[in-house]
Design a protein around this motif. Structure first.
Motif, PDB file in Angstrom:
ATOM      1  N   ILE A   4       0.957  -0.996  -0.066  1.00 20.31           N
ATOM      2  CA  ILE A   4      -0.270  -0.053   0.081  1.00 20.31           C
ATOM      3  C   ILE A   4       0.729   1.248  -0.090  1.00 20.31           C
ATOM      4  N   LYS A   5       0.407   2.535  -0.484  1.00 18.37           N
ATOM      5  CA  LYS A   5       1.306   3.527  -0.428  1.00 18.37           C
ATOM      6  C   LYS A   5       0.360   4.541   0.340  1.00 18.37           C
ATOM      7  N   VAL A   6       1.258   5.103   1.353  1.00 19.60           N
ATOM      8  CA  VAL A   6       0.653   5.889   2.337  1.00 19.60           C
ATOM      9  C   VAL A   6       1.345   7.462   2.191  1.00 19.60           C
ATOM     10  N   LYS A   7       0.307   8.572   2.235  1.00 20.27           N
ATOM     11  CA  LYS A   7       0.655   9.777   1.741  1.00 20.27           C
ATOM     12  C   LYS A   7       0.574  10.739   3.081  1.00 20.27           C
ATOM     13  N   LEU A   8       1.331  11.417   3.476  1.00 22.65           N
ATOM     14  CA  LEU A   8       1.162  12.351   4.562  1.00 22.65           C
ATOM     15  C   LEU A   8       0.508  13.591   3.970  1.00 22.65           C
ATOM     16  N   VAL A   9      -0.680  13.923   4.620  1.00 22.44           N
ATOM     17  CA  VAL A   9      -1.408  15.157   3.857  1.00 22.44           C
ATOM     18  C   VAL A   9      -1.785  16.054   4.943  1.00 22.44           C
ATOM     19  N   LYS A  10      -1.451  15.905   5.980  1.00 22.70           N
ATOM     20  CA  LYS A  10      -1.457  17.132   6.846  1.00 22.70           C
ATOM     21  C   LYS A  10      -0.329  17.179   8.099  1.00 22.70           C
ATOM     22  N   VAL A  23       3.629   8.133  12.677  1.00 22.67           N
ATOM     23  CA  VAL A  23       3.863   8.814  11.649  1.00 22.67           C
ATOM     24  C   VAL A  23       5.382   8.521  11.059  1.00 22.67           C
ATOM     25  N   GLU A  24       6.051   9.004  12.164  1.00 20.54           N
ATOM     26  CA  GLU A  24       7.303   8.884  12.018  1.00 20.54           C
ATOM     27  C   GLU A  24       7.721   7.171  11.819  1.00 20.54           C
ATOM     28  N   LEU A  28       7.363   8.405   7.348  1.00 18.34           N
ATOM     29  CA  LEU A  28       6.854   9.763   6.880  1.00 18.34           C
ATOM     30  C   LEU A  28       7.496  11.154   7.628  1.00 18.34           C
ATOM     31  N   ARG A  29       8.081  11.994   6.825  1.00 17.38           N
ATOM     32  CA  ARG A  29       8.457  13.274   7.327  1.00 17.38           C
ATOM     33  C   ARG A  29       8.199  14.490   6.816  1.00 17.38           C
ATOM     34  N   LYS A  49      -5.030   4.507  12.984  1.00 15.04           N
ATOM     35  CA  LYS A  49      -4.799   5.538  14.286  1.00 15.04           C
ATOM     36  C   LYS A  49      -4.509   6.722  13.714  1.00 15.04           C
ATOM     37  N   VAL A  50      -3.626   7.117  12.584  1.00 10.47           N
ATOM     38  CA  VAL A  50      -3.478   8.383  12.147  1.00 10.47           C
ATOM     39  C   VAL A  50      -4.470   8.773  10.810  1.00 10.47           C
ATOM     40  N   SER A  51      -5.259   8.262  10.678  1.00  9.35           N
ATOM     41  CA  SER A  51      -6.198   8.495   9.615  1.00  9.35           C
ATOM     42  C   SER A  51      -6.636  10.026   9.283  1.00  9.35           C
TER      43      SER A  51
END
Length: 58
Positions: A4-10, A23-24, A28-29, A49-51
């Motif tokens: 799966i590809k996860v993207k940090l959006v916020k 997140v870390e 993701l940074r 958990k961090v949706s």
């Protein structure tokens, strides 16, 4: 194996310390960064958990 590809959006500024650590741990940074992870129960739990901070990219 499926991934799966996860993207940090916020931003994690103002997020709970547990959520920042999750997140870390996902690798993701920066906002907009995308990482590819294995598709398993542990990753789904972390993403849930961090949706509010991340989204799954197709």
């Amino acid at each position: 194996m499926a991934t799966i590809k996860v993207k940090l959006v916020k931003s994690t500024i103002g997020a709970l310390p547990k959520h920042r650590a999750t997140v870390e741990a996902l690798g993701l940074r920066k906002i907009g960064q995308v990482v590819e992870k294995e598709d398993n129960a542990q990753m789904h739990g972390m993403v849930n958990k961090v949706s509010h901070l991340v989204k799954i990219v197709e």
